[in-house]
Motif scaffolding. Sequence first.
Motif, PDB file in Angstrom:
ATOM      1  N   UNK A 120       0.834  -1.199   0.000  1.00 28.14           N
ATOM      2  CA  UNK A 120       0.000   0.000   0.000  1.00 28.14           C
ATOM      3  C   UNK A 120       0.867   1.246   0.000  1.00 28.14           C
ATOM      4  N   UNK A 121       0.375   2.280  -0.662  1.00 27.31           N
ATOM      5  CA  UNK A 121       0.964   3.618  -0.624  1.00 27.31           C
ATOM      6  C   UNK A 121      -0.181   4.611  -0.529  1.00 27.31           C
ATOM      7  N   UNK A 122       0.121   5.836  -0.132  1.00 24.75           N
ATOM      8  CA  UNK A 122      -0.924   6.843   0.050  1.00 24.75           C
ATOM      9  C   UNK A 122      -0.381   8.217  -0.304  1.00 24.75           C
ATOM     10  N   UNK A 128      -3.768   3.511  -2.053  1.00 20.64           N
ATOM     11  CA  UNK A 128      -3.686   2.528  -3.125  1.00 20.64           C
ATOM     12  C   UNK A 128      -3.170   1.212  -2.544  1.00 20.64           C
ATOM     13  N   UNK A 129      -3.844   0.118  -2.886  1.00 20.74           N
ATOM     14  CA  UNK A 129      -3.343  -1.208  -2.538  1.00 20.74           C
ATOM     15  C   UNK A 129      -3.240  -2.019  -3.813  1.00 20.74           C
ATOM     16  N   UNK A 130      -2.183  -2.812  -3.893  1.00 25.54           N
ATOM     17  CA  UNK A 130      -1.910  -3.571  -5.106  1.00 25.54           C
ATOM     18  C   UNK A 130      -1.523  -5.003  -4.746  1.00 25.54           C
ATOM     19  N   UNK A 131      -2.049  -5.950  -5.533  1.00 25.00           N
ATOM     20  CA  UNK A 131      -1.681  -7.346  -5.373  1.00 25.00           C
ATOM     21  C   UNK A 131      -2.333  -7.984  -4.165  1.00 25.00           C
ATOM     22  N   UNK A 180       4.439 -10.000  -1.870  1.00 26.83           N
ATOM     23  CA  UNK A 180       5.703  -9.637  -1.209  1.00 26.83           C
ATOM     24  C   UNK A 180       6.630  -8.851  -2.118  1.00 26.83           C
ATOM     25  N   UNK A 181       6.066  -7.955  -2.912  1.00 21.45           N
ATOM     26  CA  UNK A 181       6.888  -7.042  -3.700  1.00 21.45           C
ATOM     27  C   UNK A 181       7.155  -5.782  -2.878  1.00 21.45           C
ATOM     28  N   UNK A 182       7.888  -4.856  -3.451  1.00 25.41           N
ATOM     29  CA  UNK A 182       8.131  -3.564  -2.817  1.00 25.41           C
ATOM     30  C   UNK A 182       7.400  -2.501  -3.618  1.00 25.41           C
ATOM     31  N   UNK A 183       6.739  -1.576  -2.923  1.00 25.42           N
ATOM     32  CA  UNK A 183       5.978  -0.529  -3.600  1.00 25.42           C
ATOM     33  C   UNK A 183       6.221   0.804  -2.910  1.00 25.42           C
ATOM     34  N   UNK A 184       6.570   1.803  -3.705  1.00 22.39           N
ATOM     35  CA  UNK A 184       6.881   3.136  -3.205  1.00 22.39           C
ATOM     36  C   UNK A 184       6.181   4.165  -4.070  1.00 22.39           C
ATOM     37  N   UNK A 185       5.957   5.337  -3.511  1.00 24.81           N
ATOM     38  CA  UNK A 185       5.311   6.430  -4.229  1.00 24.81           C
ATOM     39  C   UNK A 185       6.253   7.617  -4.280  1.00 24.81           C
ATOM     40  N   UNK A 186       6.529   8.080  -5.503  1.00 23.21           N
ATOM     41  CA  UNK A 186       7.380   9.248  -5.718  1.00 23.21           C
ATOM     42  C   UNK A 186       6.618  10.249  -6.567  1.00 23.21           C
ATOM     43  N   UNK A 188       3.761  11.595  -8.449  1.00 23.83           N
ATOM     44  CA  UNK A 188       2.590  10.950  -9.043  1.00 23.83           C
ATOM     45  C   UNK A 188       2.941   9.620  -9.693  1.00 23.83           C
ATOM     46  N   UNK A 189       4.102   9.068  -9.362  1.00 27.57           N
ATOM     47  CA  UNK A 189       4.552   7.793  -9.925  1.00 27.57           C
ATOM     48  C   UNK A 189       4.678   6.761  -8.825  1.00 27.57           C
ATOM     49  N   UNK A 190       4.067   5.619  -9.044  1.00 28.06           N
ATOM     50  CA  UNK A 190       4.139   4.514  -8.100  1.00 28.06           C
ATOM     51  C   UNK A 190       5.098   3.465  -8.652  1.00 28.06           C
ATOM     52  N   UNK A 191       6.112   3.116  -7.869  1.00 28.57           N
ATOM     53  CA  UNK A 191       7.133   2.160  -8.284  1.00 28.57           C
ATOM     54  C   UNK A 191       6.872   0.819  -7.610  1.00 28.57           C
ATOM     55  N   UNK A 192       6.879  -0.251  -8.403  1.00 26.40           N
ATOM     56  CA  UNK A 192       6.688  -1.612  -7.911  1.00 26.40           C
ATOM     57  C   UNK A 192       7.896  -2.431  -8.344  1.00 26.40           C
ATOM     58  N   UNK A 193       8.573  -3.010  -7.377  1.00 25.94           N
ATOM     59  CA  UNK A 193       9.778  -3.788  -7.671  1.00 25.94           C
ATOM     60  C   UNK A 193       9.666  -5.191  -7.080  1.00 25.94           C
ATOM     61  N   UNK A 194      10.157  -6.179  -7.862  1.00 31.54           N
ATOM     62  CA  UNK A 194      10.286  -7.544  -7.370  1.00 31.54           C
ATOM     63  C   UNK A 194       8.946  -8.198  -7.110  1.00 31.54           C
TER      64      UNK A 194
END
Length: 483
Positions: A120-122, A128-131, A180-186, A188-194
């Motif tokens: 989740x990011x906000x 926002x929640x993903x996966x 179990x991925x990583x999610x960050x917000x920068x 207006x861009x949301x980054x999802x890794x792994x």
Amino acid sequence: MKRAFPKKRRSQTVTPIQKPGLINAGPQRLFSLAERDDYFTKMPHQPLLVMWNRSMHLYGPRGVKKCEQRNTPKQRPKMAAPLHIGRVKHVKPRRNRKMAKSRPYFVEERKPYARSGHRAVADHANLYIFGGYNPDLFEDRFESDETCNPLFRELWCYNFATALWTELDTSGHTPEELASMSMLLSGSTMLVYGGTGFPFGQASSHNLYAYNVKDKSWGTVQCTGDAPIPTYGQTAALVGSCLYVQGGTTGWQYNSDVHQLNLKTRVWNRLFDTEAAIEKLIQGRESYDDQHIPIPEPRYRHEMASDGKKLYILGGGTSWSVYPLDRIYCFHLESKRWEFVETKPTHHGQYPAPRRCHSCVQQGNDVYICGGYDEHRIFGDIWKLTLDNLQWTRLRVRLPEPVYFHAAAVTPAGCMYIHGGVTSIYGDERTAELYRIWLYVPTLLEISWFKVSSLIPRLDKLSHSTLISLGIPRQLVERIQKH
């Protein structure tokens, strides 16, 4: 003390007040405001509020009826929801009627299905929640569909102003590694890794995806350099224009490698290699000073915080162990070396228990962790670590239900949201509940907007021009999600 209002007999009907010295208080009319004020000034022994309440009941049948109407629930003015600073509150979303028609199994839930392993990011306006993962949904809902798996390939948005959940219709290639991925917000861009697909470990990834919040589009970030191996359960942090990734597992082995991705040049760089460092120690090729540099144990489902100069590793573990939080590892970004530091306990000498699969949010130099488990217990406590002095503080609140493998995010205004997770030590029960807690007192603008949105929940039905004409600032109007 002499009674200001003599007690009337039960058989006597209630009539308007008639006192000597007042102007013609006839039986068919009430006092005027001037007469009422004059009467109150002549009764100095009674408090003004008490006298006003009593006079309300002596205004005759018509006045009594109006007073009774004021006390009925339908006539009471609607009060704005309180902020409850520092208290965990259950968030009850409104029912999305459009979603109920298109997705029948969400009619009762009015929200995303129960899940775990999601992120989740906000921002100021949305959560926002993903996966996520739920094997019960696969068995109960989609057992006949062989193409489905127990992972949720969907992005949900909870709008704070309208209190509505919405599954976003996105374009582009949505990531397939959904646990179990990583999610960050920068910005207006949301980054999802792994992350990993299903079965776990057999479809891990080291890809980086970018989601544009405004365009609602997914894209793959093409990177070069020494990229990490495909893992899940790793932790990530943004420091300036660089993305740092540490730890994780392939499903069979764990690591403590540290990688850096320059988001401007999109080049990966390995800052620390666990296997190479251990091999040097075994062969004795390290100098005397390097032999005393600690190497953190390989782990997954840990969390990471940063003060701009160091990366702090919090908790985590393996399938058979968990790591403590009283002494933690920190990685110096300038010297690229690890350090084992001791944290300070609370004033009562307490530390958070070792755990993994917890959540972590950071607001400035304050880091908050909640939930998690250690194979024997599920935690529902919330702790704060101040990076300036590494001081632990335990918040005097607990989650209504202890969880792990949940998701948490914090808004820029300082409100932390906690969603989903596993509630059983055996891993067979999950929740879909959403909770919030204000970590500190927000600004006056945020308080006012919170009150307005709680009093008028259907703000999405009003046009932007109407809201602006009512005096709502434009930056707040833009937070409202239209449906």
